[in-house]
Design a protein around this motif. Sequence first.
Motif, PDB file in Angstrom:
ATOM      1  N   ASN A  54      45.132  34.174  44.007  1.00  0.00           N
ATOM      2  CA  ASN A  54      45.859  34.737  45.142  1.00  0.00           C
ATOM      3  C   ASN A  54      44.948  35.795  45.751  1.00  0.00           C
ATOM      4  OD1 ASN A  54      48.210  35.354  46.873  1.00  0.00           O
ATOM      5  ND2 ASN A  54      48.068  37.318  45.837  1.00  0.00           N
ATOM      6  N   VAL A  68      52.642  33.907  44.975  1.00  0.00           N
ATOM      7  CA  VAL A  68      52.537  34.426  43.609  1.00  0.00           C
ATOM      8  C   VAL A  68      53.771  34.027  42.805  1.00  0.00           C
ATOM      9  CG1 VAL A  68      52.518  36.546  42.221  1.00  0.00           C
ATOM     10  CG2 VAL A  68      50.976  36.318  44.172  1.00  0.00           C
ATOM     11  N   VAL A  78      48.273  33.207  37.347  1.00  0.00           N
ATOM     12  CA  VAL A  78      47.878  33.818  38.620  1.00  0.00           C
ATOM     13  C   VAL A  78      46.847  34.912  38.390  1.00  0.00           C
ATOM     14  CG1 VAL A  78      48.654  35.075  40.677  1.00  0.00           C
ATOM     15  CG2 VAL A  78      50.200  33.457  39.561  1.00  0.00           C
ATOM     16  N   SER A  80      45.322  37.584  40.893  1.00  0.00           N
ATOM     17  CA  SER A  80      45.589  38.099  42.231  1.00  0.00           C
ATOM     18  C   SER A  80      44.827  39.383  42.505  1.00  0.00           C
ATOM     19  CB  SER A  80      47.094  38.380  42.380  1.00  0.00           C
ATOM     20  OG  SER A  80      47.385  38.932  43.646  1.00  0.00           O
TER      21      SER A  80
END
Length: 150
Positions: A54, A68, A78, A80
């Motif tokens: 992300n 997310v 994830v 990010s």
Amino acid sequence: KERLSILGLLSAHHDVSLYSRDKIDGLEGIKQKGAVDYSSEMPKVFKCSKVNMNITLKILQSGIPLRVLDIMGCGGFVLSNYQPEIAEYFVNGEEIAMYDSVEDAYAQADYYLAHDDIRCNIARRGLEKVSREFSYRDRVNDMLRISGLS
């Protein structure tokens, strides 16, 4: 630029796939897969990808991107960029992984790709958290409470 830098760095050392309607020039070494249906195919992509990136645009400095929650809701891992609200709701390194620079994004992706057990545990805990605290009913009730309409 940050997205391209991270993808380029990762693809020099790892297998990287990009799902997008647009063909992006200059992404040698990246498998550009084209678009997939977000409702029927993307959940499988999120679940089966070892690392889902992300990389939020720099102009978006707050909030939790829906992507997310979608990734976590599918049981995906994830990685990010840091966002204050993500850190407010999720524990970094336990339910999600967050980076603070291009170099850190690469280092963390490299680490989690080499440590399946840790990565899978983080994805599992992220799924549990999203399932427990991010249903539509809970979010709408919070919005009504915060706005004084409940």
